[in-house]
Design a protein around this motif. Sequence first.
Motif, PDB file in Angstrom:
ATOM      1  N   THR A 172       3.926   8.361  -2.242  1.00 25.81           N
ATOM      2  CA  THR A 172       3.314   7.032  -2.156  1.00 25.81           C
ATOM      3  C   THR A 172       2.327   6.970  -1.000  1.00 25.81           C
ATOM      4  N   ASP A 173       1.355   6.067  -1.109  1.00 27.32           N
ATOM      5  CA  ASP A 173       0.439   5.850   0.010  1.00 27.32           C
ATOM      6  C   ASP A 173       0.778   4.546   0.740  1.00 27.32           C
ATOM      7  N   SER A 174       2.033   4.084   0.601  1.00 22.72           N
ATOM      8  CA  SER A 174       2.412   2.811   1.213  1.00 22.72           C
ATOM      9  C   SER A 174       3.612   2.971   2.145  1.00 22.72           C
ATOM     10  N   ILE A 175       3.417   2.575   3.410  1.00 23.87           N
ATOM     11  CA  ILE A 175       4.547   2.607   4.354  1.00 23.87           C
ATOM     12  C   ILE A 175       5.596   1.591   3.928  1.00 23.87           C
ATOM     13  N   LEU A 225      11.458   6.668  10.876  1.00 23.93           N
ATOM     14  CA  LEU A 225      11.313   5.334  10.263  1.00 23.93           C
ATOM     15  C   LEU A 225      10.794   4.337  11.294  1.00 23.93           C
ATOM     16  N   GLU A 226      11.285   4.442  12.527  1.00 21.69           N
ATOM     17  CA  GLU A 226      10.847   3.523  13.581  1.00 21.69           C
ATOM     18  C   GLU A 226       9.355   3.703  13.860  1.00 21.69           C
ATOM     19  N   SER A 227       8.898   4.957  13.844  1.00 24.24           N
ATOM     20  CA  SER A 227       7.466   5.154  14.115  1.00 24.24           C
ATOM     21  C   SER A 227       6.633   4.591  12.953  1.00 24.24           C
ATOM     22  N   LEU A 228       7.164   4.643  11.740  1.00 22.64           N
ATOM     23  CA  LEU A 228       6.432   4.062  10.607  1.00 22.64           C
ATOM     24  C   LEU A 228       6.402   2.536  10.686  1.00 22.64           C
ATOM     25  N   ARG A 229       7.510   1.955  11.158  1.00 19.32           N
ATOM     26  CA  ARG A 229       7.528   0.490  11.340  1.00 19.32           C
ATOM     27  C   ARG A 229       6.445   0.090  12.346  1.00 19.32           C
ATOM     28  N   ALA A 230       6.380   0.848  13.435  1.00 17.08           N
ATOM     29  CA  ALA A 230       5.383   0.536  14.478  1.00 17.08           C
ATOM     30  C   ALA A 230       3.972   0.647  13.901  1.00 17.08           C
ATOM     31  N   LYS A 231       3.753   1.697  13.109  1.00 23.00           N
ATOM     32  CA  LYS A 231       2.428   1.909  12.531  1.00 23.00           C
ATOM     33  C   LYS A 231       2.079   0.750  11.578  1.00 23.00           C
ATOM     34  N   ALA A 232       3.060   0.340  10.766  1.00 21.11           N
ATOM     35  CA  ALA A 232       2.810  -0.746   9.802  1.00 21.11           C
ATOM     36  C   ALA A 232       2.531  -2.059  10.534  1.00 21.11           C
ATOM     37  N   CYS A 233       3.176  -2.251  11.672  1.00 22.33           N
ATOM     38  CA  CYS A 233       2.915  -3.488  12.442  1.00 22.33           C
ATOM     39  C   CYS A 233       1.531  -3.423  13.071  1.00 22.33           C
ATOM     40  N   ALA A 234       1.136  -2.234  13.512  1.00 27.40           N
ATOM     41  CA  ALA A 234      -0.177  -2.091  14.149  1.00 27.40           C
ATOM     42  C   ALA A 234      -1.295  -2.387  13.164  1.00 27.40           C
ATOM     43  N   THR A 235      -1.106  -2.027  11.896  1.00 28.79           N
ATOM     44  CA  THR A 235      -2.182  -2.261  10.913  1.00 28.79           C
ATOM     45  C   THR A 235      -2.072  -3.640  10.263  1.00 28.79           C
ATOM     46  N   GLY A 236      -0.994  -4.378  10.555  1.00 27.69           N
ATOM     47  CA  GLY A 236      -0.821  -5.701   9.944  1.00 27.69           C
ATOM     48  C   GLY A 236      -0.099  -5.640   8.609  1.00 27.69           C
ATOM     49  N   GLU A 237       0.285  -4.432   8.181  1.00 24.38           N
ATOM     50  CA  GLU A 237       0.989  -4.306   6.895  1.00 24.38           C
ATOM     51  C   GLU A 237       2.363  -4.993   6.975  1.00 24.38           C
ATOM     52  N   CYS A 239      14.332  -6.815  11.643  1.00 26.88           N
ATOM     53  CA  CYS A 239      13.769  -7.470  10.450  1.00 26.88           C
ATOM     54  C   CYS A 239      12.246  -7.602  10.523  1.00 26.88           C
ATOM     55  N   TYR A 240      11.618  -7.512   9.366  1.00 29.04           N
ATOM     56  CA  TYR A 240      10.157  -7.535   9.260  1.00 29.04           C
ATOM     57  C   TYR A 240       9.743  -8.396   8.070  1.00 29.04           C
ATOM     58  N   LEU A 241       8.484  -8.849   8.136  1.00 31.28           N
ATOM     59  CA  LEU A 241       7.903  -9.615   7.029  1.00 31.28           C
ATOM     60  C   LEU A 241       6.696  -8.867   6.487  1.00 31.28           C
ATOM     61  N   HIS A 242       6.588  -8.866   5.179  1.00 34.06           N
ATOM     62  CA  HIS A 242       5.425  -8.257   4.528  1.00 34.06           C
ATOM     63  C   HIS A 242       4.876  -9.244   3.508  1.00 34.06           C
ATOM     64  N   ARG A 243       3.540  -9.281   3.392  1.00 32.58           N
ATOM     65  CA  ARG A 243       2.926 -10.099   2.336  1.00 32.58           C
ATOM     66  C   ARG A 243       2.194  -9.178   1.369  1.00 32.58           C
ATOM     67  N   THR A 244       2.447  -9.363   0.082  1.00 32.69           N
ATOM     68  CA  THR A 244       1.714  -8.555  -0.897  1.00 32.69           C
ATOM     69  C   THR A 244       0.375  -9.239  -1.167  1.00 32.69           C
ATOM     70  N   ALA A 245      -0.464  -8.569  -1.942  1.00 31.05           N
ATOM     71  CA  ALA A 245      -1.700  -9.223  -2.379  1.00 31.05           C
ATOM     72  C   ALA A 245      -1.314 -10.395  -3.273  1.00 31.05           C
ATOM     73  N   VAL A 246      -2.141 -11.426  -3.260  1.00 30.02           N
ATOM     74  CA  VAL A 246      -1.842 -12.652  -3.999  1.00 30.02           C
ATOM     75  C   VAL A 246      -1.746 -12.390  -5.511  1.00 30.02           C
ATOM     76  N   ASN A 247      -2.450 -11.374  -5.976  1.00 30.93           N
ATOM     77  CA  ASN A 247      -2.433 -11.078  -7.424  1.00 30.93           C
ATOM     78  C   ASN A 247      -1.349 -10.066  -7.792  1.00 30.93           C
ATOM     79  N   ASP A 248      -0.376  -9.876  -6.901  1.00 33.52           N
ATOM     80  CA  ASP A 248       0.550  -8.744  -7.073  1.00 33.52           C
ATOM     81  C   ASP A 248       1.935  -9.145  -6.567  1.00 33.52           C
ATOM     82  N   VAL A 249       2.588 -10.042  -7.309  1.00 34.90           N
ATOM     83  CA  VAL A 249       3.793 -10.676  -6.774  1.00 34.90           C
ATOM     84  C   VAL A 249       5.023 -10.520  -7.663  1.00 34.90           C
ATOM     85  N   ALA A 250       4.903  -9.782  -8.763  1.00 29.69           N
ATOM     86  CA  ALA A 250       6.046  -9.665  -9.682  1.00 29.69           C
ATOM     87  C   ALA A 250       5.904  -8.405 -10.534  1.00 29.69           C
TER      88      ALA A 250
END
Length: 588
Positions: free
Chosen positions: A137-140, A35-47, A59-70
């Motif tokens: 899934t294709d999403s970290i 899980l830690e290596s996936l967190r690092a990977k997601a931070c490296a790509t800006g995810e 703790c981490y922050l993620h932003r979804t696409a603007v058209n994809d919030v609910a």
Amino acid sequence: MALTNNQAVLRWVDEMAALTKPQEIIWIDGSEKQLESLRAKACATGEMHKLNQERLPGCYLHRTAVNDVARVEGRTFICCRRQEDAGPTNNWMDPQEMYRKLYRLYDGSMNGRTMYAIPYSMGVVGSSFAKYGIELTDSIYVVLNMAIMTRVGAKVLDALGSSPDYVKGLHSKATLDEKNRYIVHFPEDNTIMSVNSGYGGNVLLGKKCFALRIASCLGRDEGWMAEHMLILGIENPQGEVRYISAAFPSACGKTNLAMLIPPEIYRKKGWKTWCVGDDIAWIRVGKDGRLWAMNPEFGFFGVAPGTNQKSNPNALAATHKNTIFTNVALDQETNTVWWEGLNKTPPKNALDWMGNPWSGKTGTKGAHPNSRFTAPAQNCPCISPEFENPMGVPLSAIVFGGRRAKTVPLVYQSRNWTHGVFMGSIMASETTAAAAGAVGVVRRDPMAMLPFCGYNMTDYWQHWLDMEDKIKTKPKIFNVNWFRTDDEGNFIWPGFGENLRVLEWIIRRCFGEADAVDSPIGYLPKPEDLHMEGLSLSKGTLSELLSVNKPLWREEVSGIRAFYDRFGGTVPRPLMQELDALEKSLNA
Ligand code: OXD
Ligand code: MN
């Protein structure tokens, strides 16, 4: 490397990989190292963005696409062979036609990406109450959220063994194309398919998709219930803990009630509250003939705005470590998060939920109104010692509620199980400014399950009615309304921790220790039956809160009839009879 020899699983994963064509497949083993290596990977790509690790460790922050919030109810489908099994309140399409449509969207959708295979358990791994799923899934972001919201990893595959009895879930962000966004359930195949979204409720397939929509069908077939309910333990000064489960539509403070802090006067006497769950309850009849409720989840996916030290200090504390924030504002000075209602001092140098510079003064929101925290349940200071009990907890009461300005009293009790099911079936809430559309419109949301029931709502009511014969010691059923207002629109009940006063009456009713009076809608407390010590509320206000306004209830009856009419004569007879009886007693 695959973590299992289960042939049914391996064949299905191969088939889905052949369809979506990922570059590689990674199995989630549940280890912190992975899980830690996936967190690092997601931070490296800006995810994901790593927050201030001193103030918000893990703790981490993620932003979804603007058209994809609910969640997207209009694009959520129940695909069973017969349309009438989905019922008039679910979107339906023939399963074969839907599979064809989806397979076109999934074709090559993971090209150049990694497919993560997440084995997860709803409930304590290895227990007879648990059910298993695998989400591809294709999403970290999905992997890391699932690792908070559910129990994940190799231990789940070990518990599954060679059994084909698991729920298949395929998620691909694909291109996030709104017009081709689908959240689809095939209850007859135990399969969920989600495409073109990256927002929690649409993609964390263990939650609404499995634990409510698919599980409600499993419950119907196997004789138990999957409900959109919090589970709360209330401990009295004698140390006895009684449990309630409660269903409320969105925007009624379910997470706040699940983590409520008793009023000071109660705390001094030794009252305590324990959170078992804030969103979903799987409810079964125990060997002792009582109903037992367990929370199949492992974390909280709570709405951030409005969460603060007063409204819900327990939820706030739960978000202080190992939490993923989605679509909140980022305070760039401190590298911490902020949302509307956290406090009165928005950060001056911030990025809003879309990542744009935001100074807190522009008239726009810093956090999206549906921004979220994904926090481990174990972080909650009042998490119940029974949280990991695979059986869950025995229920004394089931509570329904909604947001109603005038019609519905603070609390009332059903006369019996059937009347209680009727009360659940007529649940409604008035719309708030938080949702698009007109404010104050009554929306029926039976048992808060309208968007989450995986089959025909009237068959679901019949299932509730049928459960009665299986239960030897039935919980009592109540309805509450914290949202009565005066003529100026001000709330007249203080809510929050003070709601314990009402819950205490409910528990006392369950044990034959409190009085009530009959009314056309059910049993109500007299003002003196509620303990009001330490709360200054005039007798007149309390009487108002406990009053039944007959003209308004006659209007309510027409609203219920119109709602029942949507089901074209399939509403179970006992519920029609309850409605007729209600109308008669209002006119008496
Ligand atoms: C939720 C909901 O997110 O009910 O729990 O919408
Ligand atoms: Mn919910």
